[in-house]
Design a protein around this motif. Structure first.
Motif, PDB file in Angstrom:
ATOM      1  N   UNK A 132       0.880  -1.083  -0.037  1.00 28.36           N
ATOM      2  CA  UNK A 132      -0.076  -0.057   0.079  1.00 28.36           C
ATOM      3  C   UNK A 132       0.804   1.458   0.037  1.00 28.36           C
ATOM      4  N   UNK A 133       2.116   1.195   0.321  1.00 30.75           N
ATOM      5  CA  UNK A 133       2.793   2.320   0.256  1.00 30.75           C
ATOM      6  C   UNK A 133       2.946   2.895  -1.341  1.00 30.75           C
ATOM      7  N   UNK A 134       2.837   2.027  -2.202  1.00 28.78           N
ATOM      8  CA  UNK A 134       3.071   2.445  -3.591  1.00 28.78           C
ATOM      9  C   UNK A 134       1.490   3.393  -3.828  1.00 28.78           C
ATOM     10  N   UNK A 135       0.409   2.859  -3.270  1.00 33.27           N
ATOM     11  CA  UNK A 135      -0.812   3.639  -3.475  1.00 33.27           C
ATOM     12  C   UNK A 135      -0.836   4.868  -2.772  1.00 33.27           C
ATOM     13  N   UNK A 136      -0.122   4.986  -1.842  1.00 36.96           N
ATOM     14  CA  UNK A 136       0.049   6.235  -0.883  1.00 36.96           C
ATOM     15  C   UNK A 136       0.750   7.158  -1.518  1.00 36.96           C
ATOM     16  N   UNK A 137       1.959   6.508  -2.080  1.00 34.58           N
ATOM     17  CA  UNK A 137       2.859   7.486  -3.024  1.00 34.58           C
ATOM     18  C   UNK A 137       2.259   8.088  -4.117  1.00 34.58           C
ATOM     19  N   UNK A 138       1.349   7.405  -4.780  1.00 35.20           N
ATOM     20  CA  UNK A 138       0.794   7.853  -5.940  1.00 35.20           C
ATOM     21  C   UNK A 138      -0.267   8.804  -5.646  1.00 35.20           C
ATOM     22  N   UNK A 170       3.032   0.764 -13.136  1.00 32.85           N
ATOM     23  CA  UNK A 170       4.212   1.178 -12.923  1.00 32.85           C
ATOM     24  C   UNK A 170       4.929   1.547 -14.415  1.00 32.85           C
ATOM     25  N   UNK A 171       5.977   2.603 -14.195  1.00 32.23           N
ATOM     26  CA  UNK A 171       6.653   3.112 -15.039  1.00 32.23           C
ATOM     27  C   UNK A 171       8.048   3.061 -14.596  1.00 32.23           C
ATOM     28  N   UNK A 172       9.238   2.444 -15.012  1.00 28.45           N
ATOM     29  CA  UNK A 172      10.642   2.638 -14.644  1.00 28.45           C
ATOM     30  C   UNK A 172      10.730   2.207 -13.480  1.00 28.45           C
ATOM     31  N   UNK A 173       9.818   1.157 -13.021  1.00 27.07           N
ATOM     32  CA  UNK A 173       9.689   0.244 -11.709  1.00 27.07           C
ATOM     33  C   UNK A 173       8.932   1.154 -10.561  1.00 27.07           C
ATOM     34  N   UNK A 174       8.558   2.135 -11.034  1.00 22.84           N
ATOM     35  CA  UNK A 174       7.986   3.171 -10.090  1.00 22.84           C
ATOM     36  C   UNK A 174       6.496   3.221 -10.160  1.00 22.84           C
ATOM     37  N   UNK A 175       5.506   3.376  -8.983  1.00 23.85           N
ATOM     38  CA  UNK A 175       4.233   3.403  -9.301  1.00 23.85           C
ATOM     39  C   UNK A 175       3.812   4.826  -9.598  1.00 23.85           C
ATOM     40  N   UNK A 176       2.817   4.804 -10.735  1.00 22.06           N
ATOM     41  CA  UNK A 176       2.637   5.947 -11.154  1.00 22.06           C
ATOM     42  C   UNK A 176       0.996   6.236 -11.387  1.00 22.06           C
ATOM     43  N   UNK A 195      -6.219   6.780 -10.451  1.00 14.42           N
ATOM     44  CA  UNK A 195      -5.503   8.203 -10.110  1.00 14.42           C
ATOM     45  C   UNK A 195      -4.112   8.134 -10.784  1.00 14.42           C
ATOM     46  N   UNK A 196      -3.587   8.966 -11.628  1.00 15.69           N
ATOM     47  CA  UNK A 196      -2.251   8.936 -12.308  1.00 15.69           C
ATOM     48  C   UNK A 196      -1.839  10.226 -12.140  1.00 15.69           C
ATOM     49  N   UNK A 197      -0.372   9.791 -11.755  1.00 11.14           N
ATOM     50  CA  UNK A 197       0.294  11.221 -11.726  1.00 11.14           C
ATOM     51  C   UNK A 197       0.564  11.955 -12.982  1.00 11.14           C
ATOM     52  N   UNK A 198       0.462  13.152 -12.933  1.00 12.25           N
ATOM     53  CA  UNK A 198       0.444  13.944 -14.228  1.00 12.25           C
ATOM     54  C   UNK A 198       1.324  13.824 -15.270  1.00 12.25           C
ATOM     55  N   UNK A 199       2.622  13.689 -14.952  1.00 12.43           N
ATOM     56  CA  UNK A 199       3.532  13.624 -15.966  1.00 12.43           C
ATOM     57  C   UNK A 199       3.397  12.107 -16.708  1.00 12.43           C
ATOM     58  N   UNK A 200       2.429  11.348 -16.130  1.00 14.23           N
ATOM     59  CA  UNK A 200       2.326   9.992 -16.874  1.00 14.23           C
ATOM     60  C   UNK A 200       0.836   9.707 -17.417  1.00 14.23           C
ATOM     61  N   UNK A 201       0.308  11.028 -17.618  1.00 13.01           N
ATOM     62  CA  UNK A 201      -1.134  10.867 -18.114  1.00 13.01           C
ATOM     63  C   UNK A 201      -1.081  10.712 -19.755  1.00 13.01           C
ATOM     64  N   UNK A 202      -2.044  10.308 -20.206  1.00 10.86           N
ATOM     65  CA  UNK A 202      -2.234  10.206 -21.979  1.00 10.86           C
ATOM     66  C   UNK A 202      -1.249   9.138 -22.176  1.00 10.86           C
TER      67      UNK A 202
END
Length: 257
Positions: A132-138, A170-176, A195-202
């Protein structure tokens, strides 16, 4: 199933028969109410009372909930046949949440076939508290606030067999990007987040997460995928075949002003 039948099924399963593991449900002659431990939100999910009885019923529920000193919401839907409900709630110091939600439904059996194609993105299932730390991170990066609530709420729900499924992209092994599904008894599976980090949308990550969840929904033989969509997300889910069912409003009690 026509629209009226679907609305009746939705009310029956998602407003009356639904259970929340952290809440106590009470069904009275007037309402369906849910009570949670402080500081969580208490709410009325369904109103049975006639329009003429609303003043009495609202005052009755306030007498029940107000002494708890917790947030209290009254849920109202566009198909409720109570013409003065919103007016009466406002007269009793309830304020409508600005984030209206459109209930969007997808019949999984008639969903677009591309949603069941193999997923190319790196999608992983999160099954334990550590993940869940990956969920919190995103969520922290998307919304800019603290989302530690995830560990207690979603962490607790993960311990209930078959109740909650959480996925992360995940992108580059990071949750996005993250999304999850609740499986209640009945025909509806409820979709949350996306929910998607801004720089990984589209990049198609929302679609990939939707696809992963729909595959599970179909495998578990649920008939409908349901999402409460805001103004921005409604066009996205419509593109994938979701159809409008109703609009939901939350009326939050502001206290005895």
């Amino acid at each position: 199933m026509n629209n009226n039948q679907l609305l009746q099924l939705f009310d029956k399963e998602m407003r009356e028969e639904i259970e929340y593991p952290e809440a106590r449900k009470e069904i009275t002659a007037d309402v369906v109410r849910f009570t949670r431990e402080a500081p969580a939100m208490n709410f009325v999910s369904k109103t049975f009372a006639s329009d003429a009885d609303l003043d009495r019923v609202i005052e009755q529920e306030l007498a029940h909930f107000a002494p708890m000193n917790q947030p209290f919401t009254w849920k109202v839907y566009s198909h409720d046949t109570l013409p003065t409900l919103t007016e009466k709630l406002e007269q009793h110091n309830f304020v409508r949440d600005e984030d209206d939600g459109d209930i969007m439904i997808l019949d999984v059996d008639s969903a677009p076939s591309h949603l069941f194609d193999p997923v190319k993105a790196d999608i992983r299932r999160i099954t334990n508290l550590k993940g869940l730390k990956d969920v919190v991170s995103v969520l922290d990066k998307v919304y800019g606030n603290n989302n530690e609530w995830v560990y207690k709420r979603l962490g607790g729900h993960l311990t209930i067999p078959g109740y909650l499924s959480i996925y992360a992209a995940y992108a580059d092994d990071q949750p996005v990007s993250v999304a999850w599904t609740y499986f209640q008894k009945g025909k509806f599976a409820s979709l949350f987040a996306g929910s998607t980090r801004t720089e990984y949308r589209k990049r198609g990550l929302y679609t990939s997460l939707l696809s992963a969840r729909l595959k599970e929904i179909r495998e578990r033989r649920y008939q409908y995928a349901m999402v409460e969509a805001g103004e921005m997300s409604r066009p996205i889910v419509e593109k994938h075949g979701f159809q409008y069912l109703a609009t939901a409003w939350d009326y939050l009690w502001e206290g005895g002003k």
